[in-house]
Scaffold this motif. Sequence first.
Motif, short mmCIF file in Angstrom:
data_model
loop_
_atom_site.label_atom_id
_atom_site.label_comp_id
_atom_site.label_asym_id
_atom_site.label_seq_id
_atom_site.Cartn_x
_atom_site.Cartn_y
_atom_site.Cartn_z
N GLY A 4 0.83 -1.20 0.00
CA GLY A 4 0.00 0.00 0.00
C GLY A 4 0.85 1.24 0.00
O GLY A 4 2.08 1.17 -0.06
N PRO A 5 0.19 2.43 0.06
CA PRO A 5 0.94 3.68 -0.01
C PRO A 5 1.93 3.77 1.15
O PRO A 5 1.63 3.27 2.23
CB PRO A 5 -0.13 4.76 0.12
N PRO A 6 3.06 4.39 0.90
CA PRO A 6 4.10 4.47 1.93
C PRO A 6 3.65 5.27 3.15
O PRO A 6 2.76 6.12 3.03
CB PRO A 6 5.25 5.17 1.22
N PRO A 7 4.26 4.99 4.32
CA PRO A 7 3.91 5.75 5.53
C PRO A 7 4.26 7.23 5.34
O PRO A 7 5.15 7.56 4.55
CB PRO A 7 4.81 5.12 6.60
N ASP A 8 3.55 8.06 6.05
CA ASP A 8 3.79 9.48 5.95
C ASP A 8 4.97 9.83 6.86
O ASP A 8 4.82 9.87 8.08
CB ASP A 8 2.52 10.22 6.47
N GLU A 9 6.16 10.01 6.25
CA GLU A 9 7.31 10.28 7.09
C GLU A 9 7.92 11.62 6.77
O GLU A 9 7.85 12.08 5.64
CB GLU A 9 8.37 9.20 6.95
#
Length: 470
Positions: free
Chosen positions: A463-468
């Motif tokens: 899924g979409p990458p973590p918000d970092e």
Amino acid sequence: MIPKRLDFLVSPDLPPAQLHQLFDVAGHQLFLVGGSVRDAFLERPLEDYDFATDARPDRIAELLETWADVVYRVGATFGTVAARKNGHVVEVTTFRNEVYRDDSRKPQVTFSDDIETDLARRDFTVNAIALSLMDMEPIDPHGGLSDLATGVLRTPLDPEISFSEDPLRMLRLFRFEGTLGFTGEARTVGAVAEMGERLEIVSAERIRDELSKLVVAPDAGKALDRVVASGLATYFLPELPALAMEQDPHQRHKDVLAHTLAVVDKTRPELVLRLAALFHDIGKPDTRQFGKDGVSFHHHEVVGARLTRRRLKALRFPGEVVADVSRLVFLHLRPHTLKMGWTDSAVRRYVRDAGELLPYLNELVRCDVTTANPRRARAVQSRIDELEERIAELSAKEEISRLRAPIDGNQVMGYLGIGPGPNVGDIMGLMLERRIDEGPYSVGEAYAMVRDWAIAQGIPDPGPPPDEEE
Ligand code: ATP
Ligand code: MG
């Protein structure tokens, strides 16, 4: 009148006068000897002070304890006690009679009561002068002062006797040629040619210590040439005489040995760099091939790095020295493979592979040019100039000395929900390659890359990458 250069002998703030006082009161003789006397007469700076005394080692230690900051028994078996006081290092040794080192692991020493006996057992006449601290008179039974004046190295006793007592002296002979710029007397050098093989009983550690001093000496190239010419190199560094081969049938170049020694002399006198210069072409004899375009030495840097590692290990050099020197040998041709000019990625790769050795590597490559052809010499120098400019340029734009992917292995595992394994290593490697090839990219781009890779690998889409934070 005491000449200015010998002021240090009478200064109340320095070890000679202080120790003379201490030993005299205790009823012992004390002489300044060896390298200290030699260097004082040559007006070279003294590194440390060597003394000889009739006091036995236990007594020396007792006396020094009352004076020094620290006392350590360096070579108790040889009768040597060392001490340090106010930053000065002194070594005090009981007069020796004979030192048997036939089996270097079990040295045996017998003591003597007079300085003359001791001096006869020293290595060279220029190191066999004593200076009485009582009356400042030199004691010079073997003509050391005159040899100092003419720059000659000879043994106090017959060279055959001196060298069989301790074969390391044969290597010390050339070491002192290199450091002092003196010349071994013909008979003394002749004895090395006869007896070189005896070096084989000497421990690798003692050979290593002399070799280390020799390679950083001002006249290292010439001294090494004499180590080879006398045959001595065969017994501890056989790869070196093997370089004395013709480089090509037309003799357009110097032989590899002469070239190697010229490179040694051009480099700054630092151990790792000098050893790298000494070993850089060591793989040539094993890789030499004659083809229609002349002679070639394909992959000699790979073979050379392996031979270097093996030899330096056998000589008991510390692991870090072995690793650094063999790495420099391995990389010494790299700039020449990039004749086309330096792309960003080539510069990054070079900087990464050289790591902390970068300044040494650049210097080695620069010094590895001994051609008489000025145009070729200039071409290599400008290639390295260009490389250094490109490194500076790129460093100003991005962090190139420690290249990493934008995210680390833990972030990859967290994102994909997998544990450690070769998978993780693979994607980390790919991200690093991209960093080298393309330059910096963002954390977001890194996650996108991991995602594409995972899907291609058959790992479920994370899924979409973590918000970092970037
Ligand atoms: P350096 O300036 O490099 O220290 P040095 O002459 O002081 O040179 P050292 O190895 O420190 O050399 O030894 C001190 C002295 O001990 C020498 O000057 C020499 O008189 C004596 N000596 C050292 N090694 C030997 C040896 N293997 N055989 C005989 N005498 C030796
Ligand atoms: Mg010394």
